[in-house]
Design a protein around this motif. Structure first.
Motif: not given
Length: 304
Positions: A132, A136, A252, A281
């Motif tokens: 995740s 991001a 997330y 994510c």
């Protein structure tokens, strides 16, 4: 098979994530007319009014004395410091950089939860968080590239990092309080603590509310009623039924949802890199919340 309360906690976590994602769209409007401290105070006051009214209707009263240390710390750090410095930080760096830095928060939650709450760090949680976080970063890089090359001052990065630390500290402090008070009590009085901490910005809020366009003020009120009053309550409900690390990993999903909401409401068509980051994510969240086969017995007690 999950218990009904476990399924409700999962739904509560989903409501939180969707509403927190929507907050990024509203902040973009309100932040153009309100300074960081005034926006935080207006949002918190709106939240306190709604939460206080619900608390009175439900007649829950004051939380037990044992819940107050956690309420005070989470209220100061998460409702107070986090909201002000994040609003300020997003004025100093592009949205992509802010997203990358603030998403250190869930990692800090897992580490602090292990240190102070005695929570475990199962391999699937760590693997999911790694996936995740990579997503991001991918979303952040794509957003920075698309915003005229992006910009990032040292002050802005420091503020976003401080926001991540305050967020993590607030979550870890809130978890023990939920063992003594209800989700509504902990959220209401945490929001009140944050509002009191932001009272030095009352003069700015009073001056800016008269000049701000109606749309910005409505967005500020929306932030208080839904991403604050409702979403923080559903968050607390879910957090009381799982670990802080697992709940942190759930957030997330927010960058992926922000991409979809910006596409739907702002007409911002995401590029292939942004979509790939959003998919990472969501994949990481799925991995972090999964369990090895044969752990169904423990799932009913830990699932959110």
């Amino acid at each position: 098979m999950q218990k009904p309360s476990s399924r409700l906690a999962l739904v509560a976590a989903g409501v939180t994530v969707v509403l927190w994602a929507s907050a990024f769209v509203s902040i973009r409007s309100a932040g153009a007319a309100y300074s960081p401290g005034a926006l935080a105070l207006g949002r918190l006051l709106s939240g306190v009014l709604v939460l206080g009214a619900v608390l009175l209707v439900r007649r829950e009263g004051l939380p037990p004395r044992a819940a107050w240390p956690g309420i005070a710390v989470s209220g100061l750090l998460w409702f107070g410091v986090y909201m002000v410095v994040l609003n300020w930080g997003e004025q100093e760096v592009d949205a992509g950089t802010a997203a990358m830095v603030v998403n250190v928060g869930p990692i800090l939650i897992a580490l602090l939860g292990a240190r102070f709450l005695g929570e475990s760090l199962p391999p699937r949680l760590l693997a999911g968080m790694a996936v995740s976080f990579a997503g991001a970063v991918t979303v952040g890089l794509s957003m920075s590239r698309d915003s005229a090359g992006g910009h990032a001052s040292v002050l802005g990065v420091a503020l976003c990092l401080l926001a991540a630390v305050a967020y993590a500290g607030g979550v870890v402090a809130q978890k023990p309080a939920l063992a003594h008070g209800s989700a509504l009590q902990v959220t209401t009085f945490g929001c009140l603590v944050g509002a009191v901490a932001c009272l030095p910005f009352a003069g700015q809020l009073a001056g800016e509310v008269g000049r701000a366009p109606l749309s910005a003020t409505l967005n500020m009120v929306y932030l208080g009623v839904f991403p604050t009053a409702l979403a923080f309550t559903t968050w607390a409900y879910a957090l009381a039924r799982t670990t802080a690390g697992r709940m942190g990993a759930t957030t997330y999903a927010v960058p992926a949802l922000v991409v979809l909401l910006a596409w739907a409401f702002l007409g911002e068509l995401p590029g292939p890199l942004t979509l790939a980051g959003g998919a990472l994510c969501l994949a990481g969240v799925a991995v972090s919340r999964s369990r090895p086969r044969g752990s169904a017995a423990t799932a009913t007690t830990e699932s959110a």
